[in-house]
Each structure stands twice: as C-alpha cells, then as structure tokens.
Design a protein around this motif. Structure first.
Motif, mmCIF file in Angstrom:
data_model
loop_
_atom_site.group_PDB
_atom_site.id
_atom_site.type_symbol
_atom_site.label_atom_id
_atom_site.label_comp_id
_atom_site.label_asym_id
_atom_site.label_seq_id
_atom_site.Cartn_x
_atom_site.Cartn_y
_atom_site.Cartn_z
ATOM 1 N N ALA A 136 -18.122 11.505 -21.442
ATOM 2 C CA ALA A 136 -16.793 10.961 -21.727
ATOM 3 C C ALA A 136 -16.873 9.485 -22.138
ATOM 4 O O ALA A 136 -16.216 9.054 -23.100
ATOM 5 N N ALA A 137 -17.680 8.706 -21.439
ATOM 6 C CA ALA A 137 -17.813 7.273 -21.750
ATOM 7 C C ALA A 137 -18.423 7.067 -23.134
ATOM 8 O O ALA A 137 -17.966 6.230 -23.919
ATOM 9 N N MET A 140 -12.280 15.797 -19.579
ATOM 10 C CA MET A 140 -11.533 17.068 -19.505
ATOM 11 C C MET A 140 -12.356 18.218 -20.078
ATOM 12 O O MET A 140 -12.777 18.169 -21.230
ATOM 13 N N GLN A 141 -12.600 19.247 -19.212
ATOM 14 C CA GLN A 141 -13.383 20.415 -19.608
ATOM 15 C C GLN A 141 -12.637 21.206 -20.683
ATOM 16 O O GLN A 141 -11.406 21.318 -20.647
ATOM 17 N N ARG A 142 -13.400 21.796 -21.589
ATOM 18 C CA ARG A 142 -12.759 22.544 -22.664
ATOM 19 C C ARG A 142 -11.937 23.724 -22.137
ATOM 20 O O ARG A 142 -10.912 24.091 -22.717
ATOM 21 N N THR A 143 -12.389 24.328 -21.029
ATOM 22 C CA THR A 143 -11.625 25.452 -20.480
ATOM 23 C C THR A 143 -10.236 25.007 -19.992
ATOM 24 O O THR A 143 -9.270 25.760 -20.091
ATOM 25 N N GLU A 144 -10.158 23.762 -19.507
ATOM 26 C CA GLU A 144 -8.841 23.251 -19.108
ATOM 27 C C GLU A 144 -7.960 23.055 -20.331
ATOM 28 O O GLU A 144 -6.745 23.296 -20.294
ATOM 29 N N VAL A 145 -8.580 22.550 -21.418
ATOM 30 C CA VAL A 145 -7.811 22.363 -22.652
ATOM 31 C C VAL A 145 -7.245 23.703 -23.104
ATOM 32 O O VAL A 145 -6.058 23.813 -23.453
ATOM 33 N N THR A 146 -8.069 24.737 -23.070
ATOM 34 C CA THR A 146 -7.606 26.069 -23.469
ATOM 35 C C THR A 146 -6.420 26.509 -22.626
ATOM 36 O O THR A 146 -5.428 27.031 -23.143
ATOM 37 N N PRO A 161 -3.767 13.035 -24.630
ATOM 38 C CA PRO A 161 -4.797 12.484 -25.525
ATOM 39 C C PRO A 161 -6.208 12.975 -25.240
ATOM 40 O O PRO A 161 -6.978 13.218 -26.170
ATOM 41 N N GLU A 162 -6.558 13.160 -23.946
ATOM 42 C CA GLU A 162 -7.931 13.612 -23.654
ATOM 43 C C GLU A 162 -8.159 15.031 -24.205
ATOM 44 O O GLU A 162 -9.282 15.377 -24.579
ATOM 45 N N ALA A 163 -7.094 15.832 -24.232
ATOM 46 C CA ALA A 163 -7.240 17.183 -24.777
ATOM 47 C C ALA A 163 -7.474 17.088 -26.281
ATOM 48 O O ALA A 163 -8.299 17.819 -26.836
ATOM 49 N N VAL A 164 -6.757 16.169 -26.939
ATOM 50 C CA VAL A 164 -6.948 15.985 -28.384
ATOM 51 C C VAL A 164 -8.383 15.527 -28.650
ATOM 52 O O VAL A 164 -9.022 15.987 -29.607
ATOM 53 N N VAL A 222 -18.016 19.432 -30.156
ATOM 54 C CA VAL A 222 -18.547 20.792 -30.331
ATOM 55 C C VAL A 222 -18.679 21.442 -28.960
ATOM 56 O O VAL A 222 -19.351 20.903 -28.078
ATOM 57 N N PRO A 223 -18.043 22.582 -28.748
ATOM 58 C CA PRO A 223 -18.094 23.202 -27.407
ATOM 59 C C PRO A 223 -19.374 23.995 -27.155
ATOM 60 O O PRO A 223 -20.058 24.394 -28.099
ATOM 61 N N TYR A 224 -19.688 24.213 -25.868
ATOM 62 C CA TYR A 224 -20.709 25.182 -25.492
ATOM 63 C C TYR A 224 -20.043 26.526 -25.659
ATOM 64 O O TYR A 224 -19.140 26.877 -24.905
ATOM 65 N N LYS A 225 -20.458 27.292 -26.647
ATOM 66 C CA LYS A 225 -19.733 28.510 -27.027
ATOM 67 C C LYS A 225 -20.066 29.697 -26.117
ATOM 68 O O LYS A 225 -21.083 29.730 -25.440
#
Lengths: 147, 147, 147, 147, 147, 147, 147, 147, 147, 147
Positions: free
Chosen positions: G12-13, I1-7, I61-64, I70-73
């Motif tokens: 994040a940083a 913020m973890q990508r799963t939370e964004v989802t 903003p953190e979600a944006v 690039v996510p771990y798919k």
C-alpha cells in the motif's frame, strides 16, 4: 452481508421463536425441503418470499436483500463430509453409485437425473422395530443430446 | 480372484445373454437394487444365491466363491465422482446436506438415517413434460445413545 | 453463538473452576466419555442437562441454548490428524482396519459395528512396567439388510 | 514376491481350507487379532511361525520368506476409508478424538497411548436387542520426555 | 486464549527483550530444543515452569494458564511444508525413509523409534568448507508386541 | 528396466544370500546409510560400484546399468507416510519443525541445512531401560545469498 | 505483527508513493529481484536495510522489527497456483521438469541446482513480434555427497 | 503404443548407444532443451524428425508413429514433485512467485509470460567456488486483451 | 484494501443502485463479460476506468486504487467448484477435454488456445423448447515454438 | 473389454487409416464434436452407429459391443489437468467462473446451463494476426424448480 451470516441469523431467530422449518415453509406456500435449503443459503427467494420471511423472523433489511441474490451453492465445509448423518448419504453414493447408474441407464439410456428440475420429500415412516426415514428424490431424466 | 474381476465378468456375461438386472434379481428373489449392488461388488451373496447367479451367467467356480466373501466396499474411482450421473447425487448432498440434517434432527432428534438397515427403490415416473426418475431411500433412524 | 465458541468457553471455565470431566459428568448422571464429547461440541444435551451444565460452569444463556442444538459433528481440523495422541488411533485403523473387518465379518457376517448405538469406556490399567490406557469400544452389530 | 500377493494367496487358501482366523492363530499360539494382522501384511512372523503357517495353508517358499520381512505397513487403499465398516472407526476418531485426548491427558498428563506396545481383543457380546461388537484397545501410556 | 496467540506473544516478547531460546531454556533448567518446542505450542509446561517463563517474558496470566494445558500438536500450516528449511527434512524422509526403515529393522527387528520417549540436540559443527548443522535424534526403540 | 524393479531384485537377492546392508556397503567402501539409499533407488552408483554390487548379488546386466542412471527420487508411496516407523519422522517434523527452524536461524541466520551435502549415521545406543535408536543428521549450512 | 500484514502495508505504501520495486532496491543496494522477494515476506533484512526501507515507506516500528525475523517462507495460497502468470511457471516445471533433470544430470552428475545459493534476473527483451520476458536463473550446482 | 513406453525405449537406447541429448538434438537441428522435452514425451515431432530419431536410436515403427502424435503433456508423477532437483524449481515458484508476478506486471502491465511461445537454455557456468547451473527462460509477454 | 473486499463493496453497491453488469460495462465502453470479470477481481482497470466505476458506484478512494493493481487471479474457493452452475463447466472439461484437445490439434497442430488473448460472449438464445445459454469462447491459437 | 482399451484401439486405427475425426463423424451423420467425445469413451453409440464405426476402423466385435454401453464418464487423469491445452479451459473457469455465474443469473435467474442438453462447435477463425480457435457452447437453461 455474506449469505453465511444471513443463515446464522435465521437459525438463531428460528430457535428463539420456537418455529419449525415446516411452519416457516407454510408462510411462503412451499415445501419444507425447498424452504430449508433456501434459508440454509442454497436457493433464491423472490422479493415477496424474502419480505415474508424477513417479517416472520425479524431479519434486518440487508438480510432480506441477500436472500434474493443467487448464492454460491455448496453447504458443506469439506469435500468428504465429517458429520455422520450427512456422511451416510455420501457412503450410499459410494456403495450404490455404480448400481444406480446401471439401473437408470438400463431404464432410460444415456443421460442423468436432473438435480435442478428436482424435488425432495422427507417423511417419518412409523415402524414397530424403530421408525424409519423415508426420502423421495424426484428428478427429471435428461437424455444426452446427440448432434 | 479379485472382486473387480468378478464384476467385469458379470457385466460382460449379462451383456452377452441380453439379461436385465431385474431378470437376474428375480432368480434370487430379491430387488433389482440390492442385486445390482451385490453384482457390482458391494454386497455379499449366500451360497445358494451365488450358485444360482453362477449358473445363470456361466461364471467360473472362483467367481462363485468370491461372491460369498464380504467385499471391501466403495465402487467409485475418486472421492468426488467425475461421472455426471453419479456426480448429481454428490451435488445433491452438497447443496441439500445441511437441510436434510436440519429436517431429520427436527423430526427425530440427534441421530442418523442408517445406510445399513436401508433399502432403495428406483422407478420411472411417466410425465408429459419428460419422464422422471423417482428414487426412494428408506433407512431406519438410529438415535445417538447416551450412556 | 457458534458451537466452537461454546466449547472454548467451557474449556476455559472448567480450567478456572478446577473441575474434572468426570465431575461434570456426574452432575448430569452420564459417563465422562459421552459428557466430554457433548461439551467438545459433538453431542446434544437436553434442556435439563444444558441448564445444569450452564449453572455449574457459569455459561451465558446463548451457550446453554447452543448446547441443545444438534451440532455439525467432526472435531478434527484435518482429514489426517496431526496430533500424536489422536494420530495413533488413525494409525491403528490403517494397520488393523482390514483385520478388524475380517474378524467381525467372520463372526457376524456382512454388516458394521454401529458408531451411533455405541458406547466407549476409557480406564487406566496399572502395570508395573508402566500404566496402560484401556479403551473399550462397544457398538451394536448392524447386519446389511437384503431386500 | 510382494506382500500384497502373499496376502491374496493366504486369503484364497484359508477360504479353500475352510479355516477360521482363530484356527490359524491357535497353530502359532497367538491371538486371532495379531495373527490376522500379520497375515494381512501388517506384522512380521519369525521363521518358525512362518513355516507353520506355510505348511498349514500350503504356501510357496517365497511366501514363507516374505512373511518374515518387516512389511511397509498401512492396509487401506485411501486416506479416508470408503468401506462402511472401517469408516465407522474413522468416524469415531473424528467425533470422539478430542474427547479421548482430553480424558487421557487429564488422567495421565501429556503423552500418548502406544500403538506399538499395544494389544486388541474383539469379542461378540450377546444382547437381546441385537448382539454387539466389543473391542478392547490396550496400549501402554508413553509420557512425553522432558530433557 | 488460543495457544497460537500465546506463541505469538512469546515470540514478540523474546524479540523485544533480545533473549535467545537457550537463555530462556536455562531459566527452567531444560534443553533449548524442548523449551523451544514448548513455547512454540507443542509441549506442556508445569505450573512452576510456566510461572517462570511468564515472569521472564511478561506474559498475561491467561497465557501462563494456557502453557499448562496439553496442546493440539502439529506446528505446520500444510501437510507438505512450503518453507525451504523445514521442507529439507521432509525431503530427507522421502528420499531416505525406506532406508532408515530397512536399517532399523535389520538392527532391532519390527518396531519403531519412539517420537515420545525422544530427545533432540542441535549443534553447529565448524568446518573450513562451511559450518554444518548437526542434529542428533535419540528415541527409544519400541518393538511391536505380539500377543 | 525400471529402478523399482531393480530394487525388488536387490532386496530378494540380499535376503537369499543372508547379507546385511552393512556387508554390502563394505564391498564398495561406503557407509551403510548411503549404500542402502542407493540400492533402495535413491542414489547413483558409478560403474565400478555398480559392477561390484552386481557381482555380489548376481544382478542381471540391465540392473547394473540402471544403478548408474540418476533416479527420479522419492521412496514413499504417499505424501503422508502410512508406515508407523516412517510416520514417526514425519510427526517429528510436524511437532518440532518450527522449533528446528527457530534454533537454526538463531544460530546461523537465514538459510537451510543442506539435504544434498548431507550425511546420516544410524546407531544402536544400549540403555538398561530399553535400547535406543540414535540418528545423526549432518548437513552443511547454506546461507541465503543476497544479490 | 504478522509478516503478511507487513507485506500488505508495504504494498500500500509503495503504491501511494508511486515507487517502483527497482527504486526501493537501489536504496539498499541490492537487486530488484531479491528486494521484492524480501518485501513480499520471503527474505530477511538486516537492521540497516530494514531501517532504510522503514524510513522510505514510512513503516511502523513493529514492521521494521518484523522484517528482520526469518519468515516462514512460501508465498502462494495453494499448492497448485491459480494465478495464470504464476501457473505458467508451474506448467513449465510439469512439462520440462524431467528434461531439465536429464540435462543437468548429464552435464553435472547426480545433484541439484541450489535454490538458496541462487540469484535471478528478470529483464524485458524487445522484439518486433512482441516484447519478451527473459528470466535468468542462476544457482550453484550441489553434488550429492557420498559417505 | 503409449507415449510413456516410447520414452522408456528411447532412454534405454540412448544409454546403450552412449549418446548425449545434445548429440541427438544436432541430428534434427534443434536445441538440446526442446529435443529432450520431445523425447521425454512432451513435444511433437514431424515425420522427418521422427524418422531421423527412429533410425538413430533403432526405434520400432509404432514408436516413430507415436512421436508424431501430440502427447497429453505433464511429465511428473505427482502435483508436488518429490525429486529434489525438480522440487527446487517448485520451491522457487513458491518463494519467488509473487515477486516475479509483481516485477513482470510493473514492467509490462497485466498479462503473462507465455509458456508456449517460449524457449529455454541450460548452461554450465564455471565458478571457482563451485560451478553453477544457468537457466535462461525466454517467453513472449502476452497482455490480457480487453474487449 | 484487499481485492475481495472491493468486490464485496461493488456487488452491494450494484444491488442497491439496481444496475445491471451491462449498464456498468457501457460506462467504460467495454463488454459485459470483461467488465464483470474485472469487477469480480480478475482483471485490471486503468485509472480512467477505475475512476468512472468509482463514481458510478460510489466507491471509496482505496477501492478505486485497488482496481488498478493487477490482482492475484482465481475466483473460486476450491479446486473443484461446488456451485452447480460453475461445476457444469468443470464437467464439460472433464467429459469433453480430450476431444477438444484432439480436434484443435488435428486442425492446428501442437499448441493451445490462448486464455489471455481471449474474449468471451454470453447470449440468450430463445428456443420454444426452453431458452438456451450460448457462450462463444474465442482465443488465439498459439503454436508450440520449436527452437 | 474396458472402454479405455477401445479408445486406444480406435486412436491407433484412425492414425493408420489417416482418417480425420470429421471423416468418421460424417459416416454416422453426426458432428465431429459429439463423435470424437463418443470415440474418446464419453458418449454411447447405438447399434447401427457402433457397427458402422466398427467396419470403418476394423474394430473387434467386443469393441463394437463396448461402444454401446454407457461409459463411466470423465476423460482426465487428474482433478486439475496438467496438459496445457486442457488446463487453459480450467483456468478460464477459475478466472471467469464467478462472472459467468453472475451474468447468467442476471439474465435467466437461478438455475444452470445444462451440460447434457448441450452441444459444442469448434471452428478455426482466420485472422491476419494469427488464426483463432472459436468454440461455441450451447446448453439449455434449466431453472431451479421450486416446490
């Protein structure tokens, strides 16, 4: 709100209100089997059904919303169930699976019994030597299409 | 002679003689479900049953012997079945397992449906929208003993 | 309240009050084996038993409620246990499993030893070469039904 | 000659000669439980025992040799057994494992029940409600050494 | 308080106080190997040992209590370890396992090296070509009992 | 000729000729540990060593050839070994793995104990309370390179 | 503070400060490959390196501490990676593994390429048909020791 | 003829004729890496290449045919390789996988390194401290298509 | 913020605003298939796309920010999916996989269909006997490179 | 005769007669996709189709018989396919699975795309940047029945 949380709230509310699954099912005019599966996080309610259940059990609005989203299905924590009651059904498939396959194919040809166009009925059968559980599985036969 | 070899011989002989599982079952006076499971290597025949089957299908004496030994049960090659017909039953347990558990416990208390003191009946149910497979599972309820 | 949380509260309370499992079992008039299994989240208490335990250990009301719901059974975190004490029992099944099967079938025919209509007794057996653990497993034989 | 082949020859010879495991055990003066495990490929016979068994069952010399080599132990084809009789024991560990652990530790402190300095006894217990299988497991308690 | 939480607190406190495992071990008069295993959540301390460690590291009282409960053992997050240092030991078993078995059986007969009546010693061995890790495993031989 | 077949021939020949692993090892001037591993299909012999072993045990020429090809290593039939003797070592890694890691890192910093630049020595240690198995593992410490 | 949390804070940083891995690596005078691995929780920083990184990225003191502890290595959430980029490397091992083994053994004899005394270099190779990823793996050959 | 049998014949013939992989590769004008992979059953030869190899190694006609069929790829017997040489590569992915991913994405954006439009080169790098294995992986970068 | 939370935030926001996936896709001018995959955490948005989605759905903003990494798919919780809709696709690969392989190789030679230079289109096909799902998979053929 | 043996005979015969899958399919008037799946051991031929195929490829009578028996389906040797071509489809499910689920449910409600009432079409799509594989999956939508 995750569907598993909704399930936990429902189970707790049902306990507190001393309701049976069949009581809840009657409120939405469906079988106890389908209704239980839906409230266990495996089926999708329509708006009216969700609202009715929500009122009956005092669910928060997000839970009522969540009940209307198609869930990621699968209710067991491991591929081979550890719970003895559920394992017995897994064992039946392991022991009888090839026989069920042979008998259905002999009767219907190549294809499957649908697990979607499907209904289930669970009843107590009284028996002097000890009551029995009678479960009727009823699924449409779907023949493999040739093309 | 391994039981899997016996099963292979039986399946080939049945095919050649154009017999149905129900035809074979009648010869030993039992249901087609139990008989198929036995010949698929999951149940144990007594001497008379094994001899009758042996004559009917022209089995070698070692096969007739082998049918009388209690087999190591389990008829599937992998923990999660790949065959679509058999998988559908696995899926039903995965989707409905916790619901079946909830409904049986509500009706009977803590315990299980026996997979040993158990019978199964598979029937075709005609339906104008497409015939259906109807499977009745019938097992004694066994309550957990307290001690 | 999840059953695993109830178990954690019970274990902590028992420790604080310096109670033995056998002490707790006596309060509800059952064996230490069944009682421990129940408090470890594997068996179901009735209302009176749960209330008694609740008072004895100072459990919150939701925990007392939770003890009366049939749990999803299975107390181990992995299919093959890593804990040495518990693994030894897994090893015994792996080494002796086919022998136990052969001996029970020779004596009783095809069927199983019930894990439901079952009791267990664990005792210390004093021995000058080092004390021994003696565990008696006692389960009803259930013959496979033919039909 | 692989030990599994030796086991297969033994099982076939025993069947042909209509011997019971207990009959064979008597010839070498040991329990039916240990003897069955040995002949199922899990224990090691000494020269005299192997020769006695070899004569009794008419085994080829390589089989008699093989019985005297310490086998790679483990008699089950999969980590979680599919055979219902053997699975019930796996289930008992899964359901009761943490309770057995708690009770043994309470009685003996940290350590294990040996699966090596161990004996087992399997008996039929007659019961008007249905005969029962009684299995006594007896293993030395081994305390964890501190150093 | 879960044992894994206790371990985390201990590791953090040790780091802050710049203590070595051997320093901690000396305080309770035991080897660094056993002590590390105990503080990593695999062994059980007695009251005096736990209190000493608690004071040394400034642990909360619940942590001191928890150190006296026999833990559910097994310190690795997966069946096959991913950490290269720990994997090397798994690899040694995979490559040398059957050889170790052959050599121990040749020397001692059928049985095992105890992992309970066991001690371990880890030392640095200086070597001009690069220092070496020397680990001595020392376990009582337990012969399989015949009965 | 597969290496596993070579191993089987060697084990049978050794048995027939009543040789000990140490006897065979002496013929090629290496330790019993390395030699056993090589003959168990885990190490590679040079031409001279293979010829010597071939003569000693009466191996066919293809077996002598095969001993000189680097084998695909790994001598166990399953990821978690079922054999009790070998499992105990797996258990030691599971229980002590994180402790060994902590102690080696404290002494040497980040890196591993080599399983390649490695030797092993297995000895009997006589003890009035029962003889013990003493295994010395000796591997070069390899520090993680920074770059 | 768990190392995975430290990794999350670092990622994040880095994002907020718009730094590249190579920028960070330059600050501690090491390659981008080693530095990324270290900050991804797989390598260990010394005090100076950790402090430099801490200042650069504004890490809390516990994170700076945590970077100096040897981590439990292994950065993937499952044994077979699901991420397509990482899976391609797994596939290369699956397809080319036995060939790499054959070629290294032919050149060097029995032994391995060290994954510890190892460096890696990742570069873009421009190509009119589409740029290419070029990865150089460089590890010391370690011959199997005979003893 | 199964491709694995073809591989076995090739490996045996190569040994008997004392050929190196590079010698064989030269005959068909391709790299030793691709050629070895092809002969190990992972790539497909065209008619001319297969005939050349067939003559060189004296393969039977069915083997020459089989070399021209696209194989079911994957050369390892288990998901996690047990062979130490091959495992080291698996370990590198486990330890460095997320770092490789981060560095490639930073340089190229979202996408992968192709394992199909790919070449590999394995060389010995002489080094006074011990020779090194140098492996160059070279794959086209494939960006994820948006649509 | 973890990508799963964004989802999770995105799915909740979409539900509240009664948007369809196709509506969201139109805002960034891409297909509904790619857009859904991106918002489900499998693809990477550029700054403009992420900002547009952020405004449309009211994301923090953190979600944006997170949408641009690039996510771990890999979107499934288990190797074999339990959800019936998704399982059917797994089943298709299991049943048809070798046939798809045979037909592609016959048409194109050795190589693969790219899953990166790939697009997908999902449509409803009306049919009087019941509407159908039509999914078009379109991937570039990548031939195996020889070198 | 096992179905896998029949498949092997068919693949060999097809190779020898230089037939394409599409040529064989034309003889029985069905698509190349279904026909390949049937000959790969996944579908069932009727008597006329089997006889036609038998003549065309010169199959033995038992193979012609075997083609008419419903097979145990599943054509892959492991749960996660190792072959790169087939793996790409597994990867598509892993990456796109939740998106396909979301889009089908949005369009059709709760239910699945049938894998039984299903057809598939595989075509080459010429493209100046490299030809593409186009696969059309077409399955009936089956809504979950409420009852």
């Amino acid at each position: 709100m995750q569907r598993t949380e909704v399930t936990a709230i429902i189970v707790a509310a049902k306990l507190k209100k001393c309701l049976k699954w069949a009581d809840i099912a009657k409120k939405i005019g469906l079988s106890k089997e389908w209704t239980t599966a839906a409230l266990m996080g495996q089926m999708t309610l329509d708006k009216k059904q969700a609202t009715t259940i929500g009122k009956l059990l005092g669910l928060p609005p997000e839970a009522v919303d969540a009940l209307q989203i198609v869930p990621y299905k699968g209710s067991l924590p491991s591929a081979i169930p550890t719970d003895p009651l559920i394992y017995r059904f897994y064992e039946l498939i392991n022991v009888y699976g090839t026989s069920i396959k042979a008998l259905i194919h002999e009767e219907f040809g190549d294809g499957i019994m649908s697990a979607i166009d499907f209904s289930m009925d669970i009843q107590r059968e009284t028996d002097p030597k000890g009551d029995r559980v009678k479960i009727v599985l009823n699924g449409k036969f779907l023949p493999y299409k040739t093309y």
